[in-house]
Design a protein around this motif. Structure first.
Motif, PDB file in Angstrom:
ATOM      1  N   TRP A 261      12.315  -9.174 -67.512  1.00 38.58           N
ATOM      2  CA  TRP A 261      13.364 -10.085 -67.971  1.00 38.58           C
ATOM      3  C   TRP A 261      14.498  -9.299 -68.637  1.00 38.58           C
ATOM      4  CZ3 TRP A 261      12.955 -14.079 -72.521  1.00 38.58           C
ATOM      5  CH2 TRP A 261      14.003 -14.995 -72.417  1.00 38.58           C
ATOM      6  N   GLU A 262      14.119  -8.311 -69.436  1.00 37.66           N
ATOM      7  CA  GLU A 262      15.109  -7.467 -70.111  1.00 37.66           C
ATOM      8  C   GLU A 262      16.037  -6.780 -69.096  1.00 37.66           C
ATOM      9  OE1 GLU A 262      15.011  -3.232 -72.534  1.00 37.66           O
ATOM     10  OE2 GLU A 262      13.342  -4.635 -72.799  1.00 37.66           O
ATOM     11  N   LYS A 263      15.444  -6.218 -68.054  1.00 36.88           N
ATOM     12  CA  LYS A 263      16.256  -5.531 -67.033  1.00 36.88           C
ATOM     13  C   LYS A 263      17.185  -6.507 -66.330  1.00 36.88           C
ATOM     14  CE  LYS A 263      12.892  -1.854 -66.074  1.00 36.88           C
ATOM     15  NZ  LYS A 263      11.943  -1.289 -65.070  1.00 36.88           N
ATOM     16  N   GLU A 264      16.705  -7.725 -66.106  1.00 38.03           N
ATOM     17  CA  GLU A 264      17.541  -8.726 -65.434  1.00 38.03           C
ATOM     18  C   GLU A 264      18.724  -9.120 -66.318  1.00 38.03           C
ATOM     19  OE1 GLU A 264      18.526 -10.771 -62.077  1.00 38.03           O
ATOM     20  OE2 GLU A 264      16.854  -9.372 -62.357  1.00 38.03           O
ATOM     21  N   ILE A 265      18.499  -9.279 -67.615  1.00 38.10           N
ATOM     22  CA  ILE A 265      19.582  -9.618 -68.539  1.00 38.10           C
ATOM     23  C   ILE A 265      20.614  -8.494 -68.585  1.00 38.10           C
ATOM     24  CG2 ILE A 265      20.155 -10.034 -70.966  1.00 38.10           C
ATOM     25  CD1 ILE A 265      17.497 -11.478 -71.251  1.00 38.10           C
ATOM     26  N   VAL A 266      20.155  -7.248 -68.669  1.00 41.16           N
ATOM     27  CA  VAL A 266      21.065  -6.102 -68.685  1.00 41.16           C
ATOM     28  C   VAL A 266      21.913  -6.081 -67.413  1.00 41.16           C
ATOM     29  CG1 VAL A 266      21.192  -3.574 -68.602  1.00 41.16           C
ATOM     30  CG2 VAL A 266      19.648  -4.703 -70.225  1.00 41.16           C
ATOM     31  N   ASN A 267      21.265  -6.340 -66.283  1.00 44.33           N
ATOM     32  CA  ASN A 267      21.990  -6.342 -65.013  1.00 44.33           C
ATOM     33  C   ASN A 267      23.075  -7.421 -64.988  1.00 44.33           C
ATOM     34  OD1 ASN A 267      22.298  -5.510 -62.148  1.00 44.33           O
ATOM     35  ND2 ASN A 267      21.520  -7.560 -61.727  1.00 44.33           N
ATOM     36  N   LYS A 269      24.605  -8.724 -67.596  1.00 44.10           N
ATOM     37  CA  LYS A 269      25.668  -8.331 -68.535  1.00 44.10           C
ATOM     38  C   LYS A 269      26.541  -7.232 -67.937  1.00 44.10           C
ATOM     39  CE  LYS A 269      24.510  -7.812 -72.899  1.00 44.10           C
ATOM     40  NZ  LYS A 269      25.404  -8.764 -73.616  1.00 44.10           N
ATOM     41  N   ASN A 270      25.924  -6.279 -67.235  1.00 46.13           N
ATOM     42  CA  ASN A 270      26.697  -5.195 -66.616  1.00 46.13           C
ATOM     43  C   ASN A 270      27.645  -5.720 -65.546  1.00 46.13           C
ATOM     44  OD1 ASN A 270      25.556  -3.222 -68.215  1.00 46.13           O
ATOM     45  ND2 ASN A 270      23.977  -2.664 -66.709  1.00 46.13           N
ATOM     46  N   LEU A 271      27.231  -6.802 -64.874  1.00 55.50           N
ATOM     47  CA  LEU A 271      28.082  -7.420 -63.860  1.00 55.50           C
ATOM     48  C   LEU A 271      29.103  -8.377 -64.478  1.00 55.50           C
ATOM     49  CD1 LEU A 271      25.371  -8.216 -61.152  1.00 55.50           C
ATOM     50  CD2 LEU A 271      27.102  -6.412 -61.049  1.00 55.50           C
ATOM     51  N   LYS A 272      29.063  -8.454 -65.831  1.00 54.96           N
ATOM     52  CA  LYS A 272      29.979  -9.324 -66.582  1.00 54.96           C
ATOM     53  C   LYS A 272      29.859 -10.785 -66.160  1.00 54.96           C
ATOM     54  CE  LYS A 272      33.252  -5.541 -67.400  1.00 54.96           C
ATOM     55  NZ  LYS A 272      32.634  -5.231 -68.691  1.00 54.96           N
ATOM     56  N   GLN A 273      28.624 -11.176 -65.882  1.00 54.40           N
ATOM     57  CA  GLN A 273      28.344 -12.560 -65.551  1.00 54.40           C
ATOM     58  C   GLN A 273      27.790 -13.273 -66.775  1.00 54.40           C
ATOM     59  OE1 GLN A 273      25.636 -12.325 -62.254  1.00 54.40           O
ATOM     60  NE2 GLN A 273      27.236 -11.802 -60.765  1.00 54.40           N
ATOM     61  N   ASN A 274      27.840 -14.585 -66.784  1.00 57.88           N
ATOM     62  CA  ASN A 274      27.327 -15.349 -67.911  1.00 57.88           C
ATOM     63  C   ASN A 274      25.800 -15.403 -67.883  1.00 57.88           C
ATOM     64  OD1 ASN A 274      29.910 -15.981 -68.872  1.00 57.88           O
ATOM     65  ND2 ASN A 274      30.049 -17.791 -67.539  1.00 57.88           N
ATOM     66  N   LEU A 275      25.216 -15.248 -69.054  1.00 59.36           N
ATOM     67  CA  LEU A 275      23.772 -15.387 -69.174  1.00 59.36           C
ATOM     68  C   LEU A 275      23.397 -16.864 -69.104  1.00 59.36           C
ATOM     69  CD1 LEU A 275      23.001 -12.948 -72.142  1.00 59.36           C
ATOM     70  CD2 LEU A 275      22.596 -12.519 -69.719  1.00 59.36           C
ATOM     71  N   ASP A 280      20.679 -16.339 -73.258  1.00 59.63           N
ATOM     72  CA  ASP A 280      21.636 -16.220 -74.351  1.00 59.63           C
ATOM     73  C   ASP A 280      20.977 -16.568 -75.678  1.00 59.63           C
ATOM     74  OD1 ASP A 280      24.386 -15.783 -75.250  1.00 59.63           O
ATOM     75  OD2 ASP A 280      24.397 -17.935 -75.696  1.00 59.63           O
ATOM     76  N   ASP A 281      20.144 -17.608 -75.673  1.00 65.24           N
ATOM     77  CA  ASP A 281      19.434 -17.997 -76.887  1.00 65.24           C
ATOM     78  C   ASP A 281      18.459 -16.916 -77.325  1.00 65.24           C
ATOM     79  OD1 ASP A 281      18.818 -20.157 -78.870  1.00 65.24           O
ATOM     80  OD2 ASP A 281      16.823 -20.002 -77.951  1.00 65.24           O
ATOM     81  N   PHE A 282      17.839 -16.217 -76.344  1.00 68.63           N
ATOM     82  CA  PHE A 282      16.913 -15.127 -76.667  1.00 68.63           C
ATOM     83  C   PHE A 282      17.636 -13.994 -77.399  1.00 68.63           C
ATOM     84  CE2 PHE A 282      15.104 -10.985 -75.393  1.00 68.63           C
ATOM     85  CZ  PHE A 282      13.847 -11.111 -75.962  1.00 68.63           C
TER      86      PHE A 282
END
Length: 302
Positions: A261-267, A269-275, A280-282
């Motif tokens: 999940w962490e890697k997916e969130i980083v990916n 954010k790197n693509l400048k997409q909305n979580l 986002d709550d996490f």
């Protein structure tokens, strides 16, 4: 239909069915098309009410082209555990293949899985990896193992070939378990009943598993905590003896999912997409004591 005389005389099959229409045909024909078909097929219909499904079952029984003996048995709707037990009770062979009526097998399933059982006397059941189709197209790789491998999670598909004697000695499937996980429970019972017992897995996707959102398997996950509590209480002694393995295995699974999940969130954010709102709550309110805060720090640092 081409007749295959290379019958696995020490294997009989039990196929459970409930309002499954043409799907039951696919399941049964996957048995006929085995490189080593079972010596007998018992279709245990668990109170089907759909007229089309009933007609299909009748046509199977009356099909003169079928070269493997097929017995159709109907009972009032009592749940899959009761259906499997009733079907296995009618078998005579030392090994029994249990197959759900909406799944099917690759042609070498019986040949490869039964071979494992014949070669390993301590192996009380065996199966294979799974190829899912329908909603999900994937390969799922259960690992089998000894009883400690089964305490934190189920490691064998419900479709399997089991030793009939061990099934009988442990009392069969738990017929009170109508919400799911009955296959996990019987594997624990069978492994617990014989010293040094283990379950084998052919590392090839030989089960074709149909995935639909409202399947009993998917719905059972909504009751996972309740069902796990029942299993743990029923097998409390073996859980007490192996509590360290249980906790560490569960923690290992939890951490691997957290890292994913962490890697997916980083990916994202790197693509400048909305979580998503959940992600986002996490980040704003990470959990504490389970690696959550550390994951949030790593995410923000990247």
């Amino acid at each position: 239909m081409k007749i295959n005389n290379n019958i696995a005389k020490d294997v009989e099959a039990v196929v459970t069915s409930y309002n499954q229409g043409k799907l039951i045909i696919e399941a049964i024909y996957s048995l006929f098309n085995q490189t080593t078909p079972p010596a007998k097929i018992i279709v245990l219909d668990d109170g089907t009410t759909d007229r089309n499904s009933i007609n299909i079952l009748n046509n199977i029984k009356n099909n003169s082209a079928i070269f493997v003996p097929v017995t159709i048995v109907r009972q009032k709707n009592s749940g899959v555990s009761a259906a499997r037990n009733a079907g296995i009770n009618m078998t005579k062979a030392p090994m029994v293949l249990v197959l759900d009526g909406d799944d099917k097998l690759e042609p070498v399933y019986i040949e490869k899985v039964s071979y494992m059982l014949r070669q390993n006397l301590f192996m009380i059941a065996a199966s294979s990896w799974i190829r899912t189709f329908g909603v999900l197209d994937a390969t799922v790789c259960p690992s089998g193992g000894s009883i400690t491998a089964f305490l934190a999670r189920n490691n064998c598909p419900a479709t399997n070939i089991l030793r009939r004697e061990v099934w009988e000695n442990c009392g069969g499937y738990d017929e009170t378990m109508k919400s799911g996980f009955e296959d996990w429970e019987i594997f624990l019972s069978m492994l617990e009943s014989k010293q040094d017992a283990y379950i084998g897995i052919v590392e090839s996707p030989l089960i074709d598993y149909r995935t639909i959102p409202d399947s009993s398997n998917i719905k059972s996950m909504t009751k996972r905590i309740e069902l796990m509590q029942y299993i743990i209480e029923k097998h409390i002694n073996i859980y007490k003896e192996n509590v360290l393995d249980v906790i560490l295995n569960m923690e290992d699974t939890s951490m691997s999912r957290l890292y994913g999940w962490e890697k997916e969130i980083v990916n994202v954010k790197n693509l400048k997409q909305n979580l998503s709102n959940t992600s986002d709550d996490f980040i704003k309110r990470p959990s504490y004591g389970d690696g959550g805060m550390a994951a949030a720090v790593r995410i923000q640092s990247q």
